[in-house]
Write an enzyme that holds these catalytic residues in place. Structure first.
Site, short mmCIF file in Angstrom:
data_model
loop_
_atom_site.label_atom_id
_atom_site.label_comp_id
_atom_site.label_asym_id
_atom_site.label_seq_id
_atom_site.Cartn_x
_atom_site.Cartn_y
_atom_site.Cartn_z
NE ARG A 15 -3.52 2.35 2.50
CZ ARG A 15 -3.77 3.11 3.54
NH1 ARG A 15 -3.33 2.78 4.73
NH2 ARG A 15 -4.47 4.22 3.41
CG HIS A 16 -1.04 4.83 -0.81
ND1 HIS A 16 -1.29 5.56 0.33
CD2 HIS A 16 -2.24 4.34 -1.21
CE1 HIS A 16 -2.57 5.53 0.59
NE2 HIS A 16 -3.19 4.78 -0.31
CG HIS A 22 -5.07 2.16 -3.99
ND1 HIS A 22 -5.04 3.50 -3.73
CD2 HIS A 22 -4.79 2.02 -5.31
CE1 HIS A 22 -4.78 4.15 -4.86
NE2 HIS A 22 -4.63 3.28 -5.84
#
Lengths: 383, 383
Positions: free
Chosen positions: A125-126, A310
């Site tokens: 995930r970022h 995400h």
């Protein structure tokens, strides 16, 4: 035989047992026949779970300690034989049989020049996004009346990238915070420490993901060698977009101009124009896994594929690869909420068995605290 | 006249008004005579507070908007005349009269070569410490059975400094986490951006404070020029030490050997041997402010003095300087709890008036979120 754990041990493989210092572990001597040196199979008194644990993390418990419950734990995904081989392989490689916990990461295997490069996928995930800290009005907080950006708090980035349309478009496509950059960089450096060989990088078109990929590659010292492939198919489930529209992402040309290390020749597997608002769960799942499934159809692809997406990407990209069914969409939402910034999962291919399994990522988790805003006036001055 | 705020404005000086977008502000035309161009004096409908605000952050409000309350706000510390001069000075320096909010930091004054160097004190709390994230058992979590340090989570530092006595001593004197290093570095870089001229650095003997000072100086690119003076008098109120003993701090010689940029010739104002467990509140306050008061007795001292201490240092070092009475010890405890990592306060000397005032620090606050641990096994794999 009863053991007492002296130290915490965090499992490095799916067949291992989590133990905390002080835990009691029940060990059945008749179950220890095919266990490698330094390891035992035990059942935790605290959790009722069963698995492998390093013997030197424990001592013999006093016979007076009581036992109440223990139940069996069935391993679904990892087959005993394969992980057994891997353990011995790693221990031999490192020559550190005294400390098995240090020699269990898949990265050691990947980094060995003589071993064939196993194919693996690292999905992350970022990092922390500005609106996560400063709320929906973050852009208003850091624009002057004449529309210039300024850093209203040190966790805002020092500048925003240039884009051709309005700054207002950042509202639906927010950048990383400074802390998010720090997180990404730290993970990249840790991957470098573990000599993880990243051969391809795919990113969601969301700015925060491209930025995360950029800083991970910088940490890996690969930013000159591996270019980021911006793949629209990796964007978040559009049903979850608060604005109910598809954000105006920065184009690949704009990203390149803003010094992002993007592959301008890459054409997405799923075209941006096909992203529609409020798509169905099934449509989302199918476009999320398609790029990977297609990529692995080519036998020439090897090494670690890094996917920056995400929270939802962690399950959506990997479960189809492992042949697992998709979850119920409400369970899915609940799962995604639990995934922190730079939360990761790692799948590797067992070529001989023609299947994929999920194992511990080659680097550890990243856990840190929050920092609150602070006003000296109300705190130090007023009585 | 009634104004409506279009943007949030965060006060940069004690005589300014905090406004949020949408706030109504009452402006009495008879009070605007000695106000500089672009500013008005107004009373906030929302808070009842009165102060200066930038006119271009507002628009004229409709006459139909109702008014209920407004009260006076008395400025205790800052004298009108001095800050007025400073405002005009800054605006002229930057030539940015259109955007007064950008030109209000004290650092602009300090960085001007022609202006005499004003004396100021920047007091900051250390960065995030490992035990703040991982709890009291942090050391057990990252030691192997044979006592070697390993990084059990990426927020543990990559290594611990060498010390002559046992590693166990780190338990009472924990190091910064990786995130704490990031925070310190970021503040140092922001101080450099603002061209803050730090001439002396004093640190509590706690390892986390020396490390914070080190990374702030690195961010400031001063680590070759300014050495850290380790001052035992700056240590936390010993009554708050959970262990009820004075920690075995690393010696200055050990710190220097571990590449910390410490001044080995500095002799503390308050000797380490005088630190006693469970000291009285009065004893704590007197040893905390003594080093600064003594330093400023020398007229040759100029520029910004950086003090890296504990939450308690922010009040304990500055209130005596401003001639303010000490707080009640229970209020003091409550205040200290509110101070985040790298929480700062800034005092500058008004030489002509022979007094000190507290103003906004030359850099902004640092606000970020927490990151939780994450286990892929329970999240991605299990249904």
């Amino acid at each position: 035989q009863r053991l007492r754990a002296l130290f915490q041990y965090k499992p490095q493989n799916i067949d291992e047992l989590m133990i905390n210092a002080g835990d009691f572990i029940y060990v059945d001597p008749t179950h220890q026949c095919d266990v490698s040196e330094g390891w035992v199979v035990g059942t935790s008194h605290r959790t009722g779970c069963r698995g492998f644990l390093p013997e030197n993390y424990t001592e013999k418990a006093h016979e007076s300690d009581t036992w109440v419950k223990h139940r069996e734990y069935v391993f679904v995904t990892a087959s005993r034989s394969s992980t057994q081989t891997e353990r011995e392989y790693n221990v031999k490689l490192n020559g550190e049989a005294h400390n098995p916990s240090m020699s269990r990461s898949g990265a050691n295997v990947l980094s060995t020049q003589n071993a064939p490069l196993r194919r693996a996928v690292l999905v992350m995930r970022h990092g922390e996004r500005v609106d996560q800290v400063f709320g929906k009005s973050w852009l208003q907080q850091c624009l002057t009346p004449d529309g210039k950006y300024y850093r209203a708090d040190l966790n805002f980035p020092s500048a925003l990238p240039k884009r051709k349309d309005s700054m207002k478009q950042f509202e639906c496509d927010p950048p990383l915070s400074c802390c998010g950059i720090f997180q990404s960089r730290l993970i990249g450096e840790a991957l470098l420490d573990q000599e993880v060989l990243v051969s391809y990088v795919y990113s969601s078109p969301a700015l925060r993901c491209v930025q995360t990929a950029q800083h991970v590659l910088q940490g890996l010292e690969l930013n000159q060698k591996v270019k980021i492939r911006v793949e629209p198919g990796l964007f978040e489930w559009t049903k979850w977009e608060a604005s109910k529209v598809i954000p105006n992402f920065m184009t690949v040309a704009e990203l390149a101009e803003a010094s992002y290390n993007v592959d301008t020749s890459y054409r997405g597997n799923f075209p941006l124009s096909s992203l529609v608002p409020s798509e169905s769960y099934e449509d989302y799942l199918s476009r999320s896994s398609a790029p990977l499934l297609l990529l692995f159809a080519f036998s020439g692809v090897s090494g670690v594929i890094l996917i920056v997406g995400h929270g939802s990407s962690l399950a959506a990209c990997t479960r189809p690869l492992m042949g697992l069914p998709s979850r119920d969409s409400s369970d899915f939402a609940q799962m995604v909420r639990k995934i922190p910034s730079l939360g990761m999962c790692f799948c590797e291919e067992l070529k001989e068995q023609n299947k994929w399994q999920m194992v511990n990522p080659p680097v550890k988790t990243l856990t840190h605290g929050a920092n609150a805003a602070f006003n000296w006036r109300y705190t130090i001055m007023e009585d």
